[in-house]
Write a protein that holds these residues in place. Sequence first.
Motif, PDB file in Angstrom:
ATOM      1  N   SER A   1       0.856  -1.179   0.000  1.00 23.32           N
ATOM      2  CA  SER A   1       0.000   0.000   0.000  1.00 23.32           C
ATOM      3  C   SER A   1       0.890   1.226   0.000  1.00 23.32           C
ATOM      4  CB  SER A   1      -0.919   0.018   1.229  1.00 23.32           C
ATOM      5  OG  SER A   1      -1.833  -1.062   1.198  1.00 23.32           O
ATOM      6  N   VAL A   2       0.685   2.119  -0.974  1.00 23.86           N
ATOM      7  CA  VAL A   2       1.580   3.255  -1.176  1.00 23.86           C
ATOM      8  C   VAL A   2       0.750   4.523  -1.355  1.00 23.86           C
ATOM      9  CG1 VAL A   2       3.492   4.171  -2.541  1.00 23.86           C
ATOM     10  CG2 VAL A   2       3.171   1.688  -2.365  1.00 23.86           C
ATOM     11  N   LEU A   3       1.162   5.608  -0.723  1.00 20.90           N
ATOM     12  CA  LEU A   3       0.502   6.892  -0.928  1.00 20.90           C
ATOM     13  C   LEU A   3       0.788   7.384  -2.346  1.00 20.90           C
ATOM     14  CD1 LEU A   3       1.302   8.621   2.487  1.00 20.90           C
ATOM     15  CD2 LEU A   3      -0.817   7.447   1.806  1.00 20.90           C
ATOM     16  N   VAL A   4      -0.160   8.099  -2.920  1.00 20.14           N
ATOM     17  CA  VAL A   4      -0.061   8.434  -4.340  1.00 20.14           C
ATOM     18  C   VAL A   4       1.153   9.285  -4.667  1.00 20.14           C
ATOM     19  CG1 VAL A   4      -1.584  10.467  -4.133  1.00 20.14           C
ATOM     20  CG2 VAL A   4      -1.355   9.269  -6.342  1.00 20.14           C
ATOM     21  N   ASP A   5       1.539  10.180  -3.761  1.00 16.85           N
ATOM     22  CA  ASP A   5       2.719  11.000  -4.039  1.00 16.85           C
ATOM     23  C   ASP A   5       3.985  10.145  -4.028  1.00 16.85           C
ATOM     24  OD1 ASP A   5       2.091  10.661  -1.373  1.00 16.85           O
ATOM     25  OD2 ASP A   5       2.443  12.734  -0.793  1.00 16.85           O
ATOM     26  N   ALA A   6       4.061   9.208  -3.087  1.00 16.17           N
ATOM     27  CA  ALA A   6       5.202   8.297  -3.050  1.00 16.17           C
ATOM     28  C   ALA A   6       5.205   7.368  -4.260  1.00 16.17           C
ATOM     29  CB  ALA A   6       5.193   7.488  -1.755  1.00 16.17           C
ATOM     30  N   MET A   7       4.021   6.969  -4.720  1.00 13.79           N
ATOM     31  CA  MET A   7       3.961   6.100  -5.895  1.00 13.79           C
ATOM     32  C   MET A   7       4.424   6.839  -7.145  1.00 13.79           C
ATOM     33  SD  MET A   7       3.515   3.217  -7.271  1.00 13.79           S
ATOM     34  CE  MET A   7       2.667   2.108  -6.136  1.00 13.79           C
ATOM     35  N   SER A   8       4.141   8.127  -7.240  1.00 16.31           N
ATOM     36  CA  SER A   8       4.639   8.906  -8.378  1.00 16.31           C
ATOM     37  C   SER A   8       6.159   8.859  -8.439  1.00 16.31           C
ATOM     38  CB  SER A   8       4.155  10.356  -8.268  1.00 16.31           C
ATOM     39  OG  SER A   8       2.750  10.429  -8.309  1.00 16.31           O
ATOM     40  N   ALA A   9       6.791   8.992  -7.284  1.00 15.42           N
ATOM     41  CA  ALA A   9       8.248   8.895  -7.229  1.00 15.42           C
ATOM     42  C   ALA A   9       8.711   7.482  -7.555  1.00 15.42           C
ATOM     43  CB  ALA A   9       8.747   9.310  -5.853  1.00 15.42           C
ATOM     44  N   LYS A  10       7.972   6.487  -7.110  1.00 12.88           N
ATOM     45  CA  LYS A  10       8.361   5.095  -7.348  1.00 12.88           C
ATOM     46  C   LYS A  10       8.301   4.752  -8.831  1.00 12.88           C
ATOM     47  CE  LYS A  10       7.804   0.506  -5.380  1.00 12.88           C
ATOM     48  NZ  LYS A  10       7.202  -0.298  -4.314  1.00 12.88           N
ATOM     49  N   PHE A  11       7.333   5.299  -9.554  1.00 14.49           N
ATOM     50  CA  PHE A  11       7.254   5.077 -10.995  1.00 14.49           C
ATOM     51  C   PHE A  11       8.561   5.488 -11.672  1.00 14.49           C
ATOM     52  CE2 PHE A  11       2.987   3.839 -10.907  1.00 14.49           C
ATOM     53  CZ  PHE A  11       2.493   3.636 -12.190  1.00 14.49           C
ATOM     54  N   VAL A  12       9.174   6.545 -11.164  1.00 16.24           N
ATOM     55  CA  VAL A  12      10.399   7.061 -11.763  1.00 16.24           C
ATOM     56  C   VAL A  12      11.634   6.355 -11.226  1.00 16.24           C
ATOM     57  CG1 VAL A  12      11.819   9.129 -12.076  1.00 16.24           C
ATOM     58  CG2 VAL A  12       9.320   9.311 -12.140  1.00 16.24           C
TER      59      VAL A  12
ATOM     60  N   ILE B   1      -3.953   9.860 -13.241  1.00 16.55           N
ATOM     61  CA  ILE B   1      -2.675  10.585 -13.221  1.00 16.55           C
ATOM     62  C   ILE B   1      -1.513   9.619 -13.418  1.00 16.55           C
ATOM     63  CG2 ILE B   1      -1.129  11.941 -11.746  1.00 16.55           C
ATOM     64  CD1 ILE B   1      -3.707  13.085 -10.423  1.00 16.55           C
ATOM     65  N   LEU B   2      -1.539   8.494 -12.719  1.00 21.61           N
ATOM     66  CA  LEU B   2      -0.446   7.526 -12.828  1.00 21.61           C
ATOM     67  C   LEU B   2      -0.394   6.892 -14.215  1.00 21.61           C
ATOM     68  CD1 LEU B   2      -0.720   5.809  -9.333  1.00 21.61           C
ATOM     69  CD2 LEU B   2       1.055   7.404 -10.097  1.00 21.61           C
ATOM     70  N   SER B   3      -1.546   6.720 -14.858  1.00 23.03           N
ATOM     71  CA  SER B   3      -1.564   6.184 -16.212  1.00 23.03           C
ATOM     72  C   SER B   3      -0.787   7.089 -17.164  1.00 23.03           C
ATOM     73  CB  SER B   3      -3.001   6.030 -16.725  1.00 23.03           C
ATOM     74  OG  SER B   3      -3.704   5.049 -16.011  1.00 23.03           O
ATOM     75  N   ASP B   4      -1.023   8.382 -17.052  1.00 22.82           N
ATOM     76  CA  ASP B   4      -0.314   9.320 -17.922  1.00 22.82           C
ATOM     77  C   ASP B   4       1.172   9.369 -17.586  1.00 22.82           C
ATOM     78  OD1 ASP B   4      -2.739   9.812 -19.019  1.00 22.82           O
ATOM     79  OD2 ASP B   4      -2.738  11.970 -18.701  1.00 22.82           O
TER      80      ASP B   4
END
Length: 257
Positions: free
Chosen positions: A121-132, A150-153
């Motif tokens: 389970s990951v907070l969305v802001d942390a997941m944005s960083a994880k994508f990168v 947002i994450l799809s884009d």
Amino acid sequence: MRRSRDISASCDCITSPLRKADDTELDWVVVRETSEGEYAGLGGRNLSGRGPGGEVAVQSALFTEVGCERIMRFAFDLARTRAHKKVSSVTKSDAQQYGMVLRDDDFKRVAADHPDVETESVLVDAMSAKFVLHPEDLSVVVASNLNAGILSDLGSALAGSLGLAAGANLNPERRFPSMFEPVHGSAPDIAGQGLANPIGALGSAASMLDHLGLPDQAARLHKAIETTTAAGILTRDVGGTAATDDVTKALIDALNA
């Protein structure tokens, strides 16, 4: 009724703006709830009679146990078909203490029924960083309507372009028709200019073929996409000079080869 949206952010022979992609395979699916959540349309604009600066707008998100559990079970079933059997749930429950906490609770309950699948389970802001920073750690990402959009884009951009991302609005029970379309939408700003990347649309068609029980035909289409990109026949959004028609012709030729 639309219940999920997914993309696969992986396409060989396309240069990703993410430097880590040079030696890391990008292969994730974002599962998006599209029948409720932040886009439910609940709320309104009021008190405009107070004059300039006095109006108030309220936008409410709707989350139900039924809806959350349905999309999460779909995500777990999907994860079981992939090499990396993992589901990442994305919320913002540290700031949105009702709807997002409900999603967290539902995720824990559904995860308990799938002990063979890794979870986080990951907070969305942390997941944005994880994508990168750590894309290799992702497989199936499940999130609410807004967060998954947002994450799809973001995932599409990291793969090389929003024009690469395939989308499917699925009714898993098949009681209603499903819809398949590229994540980027219709792109009216470049209509008729020969600039659009057709790969996202053709990838969506491959998803439709899979959904209709035609995996061999879907595999042929994916292979044609790889053959075309490997030959360097690319639209401008991914560093090429080919027009939409050029890429489409090359894909048809690859299918007929």
